[in-house]
Design a protein around this motif. Structure first.
Motif, short mmCIF file in Angstrom:
data_model
loop_
_atom_site.label_atom_id
_atom_site.label_comp_id
_atom_site.label_asym_id
_atom_site.label_seq_id
_atom_site.Cartn_x
_atom_site.Cartn_y
_atom_site.Cartn_z
N ILE A 1 0.87 -1.18 0.00
CA ILE A 1 0.00 0.00 0.00
C ILE A 1 0.90 1.23 0.00
O ILE A 1 1.78 1.34 0.84
CB ILE A 1 -0.90 0.02 1.25
N ALA A 2 0.69 2.11 -0.97
CA ALA A 2 1.54 3.30 -1.06
C ALA A 2 0.67 4.55 -0.92
O ALA A 2 -0.55 4.48 -1.08
CB ALA A 2 2.26 3.32 -2.40
N TYR A 3 1.30 5.66 -0.61
CA TYR A 3 0.52 6.90 -0.58
C TYR A 3 1.34 8.01 -1.22
O TYR A 3 2.57 7.93 -1.32
CB TYR A 3 0.12 7.29 0.84
N ASP A 4 0.64 9.02 -1.64
CA ASP A 4 1.29 10.14 -2.31
C ASP A 4 0.54 11.41 -1.92
O ASP A 4 -0.65 11.55 -2.21
CB ASP A 4 1.18 9.91 -3.84
N ASN A 5 1.23 12.30 -1.22
CA ASN A 5 0.53 13.56 -0.88
C ASN A 5 1.18 14.74 -1.60
O ASN A 5 1.10 15.87 -1.15
CB ASN A 5 0.46 13.79 0.63
N SER A 6 1.79 14.43 -2.74
CA SER A 6 2.44 15.50 -3.49
C SER A 6 1.55 16.00 -4.61
O SER A 6 1.97 16.78 -5.45
CB SER A 6 3.76 14.99 -4.06
N GLU A 7 0.29 15.53 -4.65
CA GLU A 7 -0.60 15.97 -5.72
C GLU A 7 -1.71 16.88 -5.19
O GLU A 7 -2.05 16.83 -4.01
CB GLU A 7 -1.23 14.75 -6.41
N ALA A 8 -2.25 17.69 -6.08
CA ALA A 8 -3.39 18.54 -5.74
C ALA A 8 -4.58 18.12 -6.59
O ALA A 8 -4.42 17.52 -7.65
CB ALA A 8 -3.06 20.00 -6.02
N LYS A 9 -5.76 18.44 -6.07
CA LYS A 9 -6.97 18.15 -6.85
C LYS A 9 -7.52 19.48 -7.39
O LYS A 9 -7.71 20.43 -6.63
CB LYS A 9 -8.01 17.48 -5.95
N ILE A 10 -7.76 19.51 -8.68
CA ILE A 10 -8.30 20.70 -9.32
C ILE A 10 -9.74 20.39 -9.72
O ILE A 10 -10.00 19.33 -10.29
CB ILE A 10 -7.55 21.01 -10.65
N THR A 11 -10.64 21.30 -9.44
CA THR A 11 -12.02 21.13 -9.93
C THR A 11 -12.40 22.36 -10.73
O THR A 11 -12.23 23.49 -10.27
CB THR A 11 -13.00 20.94 -8.75
N ILE A 12 -12.88 22.12 -11.95
CA ILE A 12 -13.43 23.22 -12.74
C ILE A 12 -14.95 23.12 -12.59
O ILE A 12 -15.55 22.09 -12.93
CB ILE A 12 -13.02 23.13 -14.22
N ARG A 13 -15.56 24.18 -12.03
CA ARG A 13 -16.97 24.12 -11.68
C ARG A 13 -17.83 24.63 -12.83
O ARG A 13 -17.47 25.58 -13.52
CB ARG A 13 -17.25 25.01 -10.45
N ALA A 14 -18.97 23.96 -12.99
CA ALA A 14 -20.01 24.40 -13.93
C ALA A 14 -19.46 24.71 -15.33
O ALA A 14 -19.57 25.81 -15.84
CB ALA A 14 -20.76 25.61 -13.37
N VAL A 15 -18.86 23.67 -15.91
CA VAL A 15 -18.42 23.76 -17.30
C VAL A 15 -19.62 23.40 -18.17
O VAL A 15 -20.30 22.43 -17.87
CB VAL A 15 -17.30 22.73 -17.57
N PRO A 16 -19.90 24.13 -19.25
CA PRO A 16 -20.98 23.72 -20.13
C PRO A 16 -20.73 22.29 -20.63
O PRO A 16 -19.62 21.98 -21.06
CB PRO A 16 -20.92 24.72 -21.29
N ASP A 17 -21.73 21.44 -20.53
CA ASP A 17 -21.56 20.03 -20.88
C ASP A 17 -21.84 19.82 -22.36
O ASP A 17 -22.96 19.58 -22.76
CB ASP A 17 -22.50 19.18 -20.02
N ARG A 18 -20.82 19.93 -23.18
CA ARG A 18 -21.02 19.66 -24.60
C ARG A 18 -19.82 18.93 -25.18
O ARG A 18 -18.76 18.85 -24.53
CB ARG A 18 -21.31 20.96 -25.37
#
Ligand code: ASP
Ligand code: MG
Length: 432
Positions: A261-278
């Motif tokens: 079992i490995a872990y990685d806390n060197s990453e970030a989570k990006i969320t782009i909110r309310a993108v037109p869904d097309r």
């Protein structure tokens, strides 16, 4: 009856920075080489820069130029290993054995021209082999090579592992020993999960997944090279004689469901909110991200509501500076609401070749997390890996629970006898 075949063992031994942190340690490692040599082996050593000198050289570069030119940076960083090789050769000679140090160029290591992340293209090992035939211990500077234009390149952080394995492949060594401050590959980082067990063997595929998932024992590319050329890697401690972990092709009969079992806390989570869904939105977003040369790991797109959707992905925190302007422009162009960056996440991955033939492992993982009251942000899987993104401050708890739930706990407690307080603190700070 024909006489028994006698072959001289051919060993490549790689030493990491901690194993070479001071003159005493260099002498100790030289003694190891000389001992193998005395037993009749032909010995090649590959050395990393002493202690944390690569970090110091990087700092030096940044102190005069925030954005150092890649070619000059490689020229500078390569000197760390060149100091090690000469000092090691002197230490070996002091023990009465002839040594020869070789820089990447002298060892015939040809690379691509991608500074800071070059790949080994070829190795012309004639000079190295000749020195071995003369009974010398050959010491090669890790992490570096030379382009066909004669420029010095480096192979990316941790690249000495790859140098060692590539040399082992080129000269058909019997084994590539990787000496470091850990005793081998563990079921989990023993500094976080004290009941972790050392593995006797692990397959290339599992080791690759573990390396990709954040286990720092071996540079991922070194494992790729080992797999491609069938090099047996022996990960072992520089400070004890105990056998470590063999990374090699393993028989399919002994596949554990979860090997590590490995872990990685060197990453970030990006969320782009309310993108037109097309149609074409994902291609647009990730096309721009790729143009900026930013690596993306996991991607999730939610079901759309009222014609818009949220897209989340993870990326190394170190890429954020380059990513932010791309995100701002993308949000503007697509008419999305905003982007959010969460740097507090952590990715936990379970790896095991036995997952292939055991359905329901993911469900068990989710059950353990649910029982510990931990929310799952993102999930991704491969044939032999399950990764979940969780809140970073739950990492330790989650690792321990999963380790216990999958029956990996050893009765013995891991003890850190080899590291000084300072080194431990530095390690922990780096791991965070
Ligand atoms: N000295 C380099 C680094 O710190 C290469 C290595 O140690 O493998 O990344
Ligand atoms: Mg290293």
């Amino acid at each position: 009856m024909s006489p028994p075949l006698t072959t001289t063992p051919l060993i490549v031994a790689k030493f990491g920075g901690t194993s070479l942190a001071n003159p005493q340690r260099v002498r100790d490692m030289a003694a190891r080489l000389v001992a193998s040599h005395a037993q009749g082996a032909r010995v090649v050593a590959v050395v990393s820069a002493m202690g944390s000198s690569t970090d110091e050289l990087l700092k030096l570069a940044k102190s005069v130029n925030e954005n150092p030119p890649a070619r000059e940076l490689d020229r500078l960083l390569a000197t760390g290993e060149q100091i090690s090789m000469a000092v090691m050769a002197m230490a070996v000679e002091a023990l009465g054995v002839n040594a020869l140090s070789l820089s990447g160029r002298q060892a015939g290591i040809l690379t691509t021209g991608a500074f800071n992340k070059a790949r080994i293209a070829d190795i012309h090992a004639d000079r190295l082999m000749k020195a071995l035939d003369k009974g010398r211990i050959v010491i090669v500077a890790g992490f570096q090579g030379i382009t066909t234009d004669g420029d010095i390149t480096t192979l990316g952080r941790g690249g000495s592992d790859t140098t060692a394995v590539a040399i082992a492949a080129a000269i058909k060594a019997d084994v590539c020993e990787i000496y470091s401050d850990v005793e081998g590959v563990y079921t989990a980082d023993p500094r976080v999960v004290p009941h972790a067990c050392k593995l006797d063997t692990i397959s290339y595929d599992e080791m690759l997944e573990l390396a990709a998932a954040g286990s720092g024992v071996l540079q991922m590319r070194s494992v790729e090279v080992a797999r491609n050329f069938g090099v047996v890697i022996h990960c072992r401690s520089a400070f004890s004689d105990k056998p470590g972990t063999l990374v090699k092709e393993t028989s399919t009969m002994e596949q554990a469901i979860v090997s590590g079992i490995a872990y990685d806390n060197s990453e970030a989570k990006i969320t782009i909110r309310a993108v037109p869904d097309r149609v074409g939105i994902a291609a647009e977003v990730f096309g721009r991200v790729a143009e900026a040369n930013v690596n993306v790991d996991m991607i999730v797109q939610n079901i759309s509501e009222h014609g818009t959707t949220d897209i989340s992905f993870t990326t190394p925190i170190s890429e954020l500076r380059r990513l932010k302007p791309v995100l701002a422009a993308t949000v503007g162009r697509l008419g999305a609401r905003e982007y959010i960056i969460d740097e507090t996440i952590s990715k936990v991955s379970l790896v095991g070749a036995g997952m292939k033939s055991n359905p329901g492992i993911a469900a068990r993982v989710f059950r353990v997390l649910a029982d510990s009251g931990v929310n799952i942000n993102m999930i991704s899987t491969s044939a032999i890996r399950i990764s979940v993104v969780i809140e970073g401050d739950k990492t330790e708890q989650v690792l321990q629970s999963l380790h216990t739930a999958f029956g990996l706990d050893s009765d013995e407690l891991f003890e850190e006898t080899q590291l000084s307080g300072d080194e431990l603190a530095a390690k922990r700070a780096k791991g965070r």
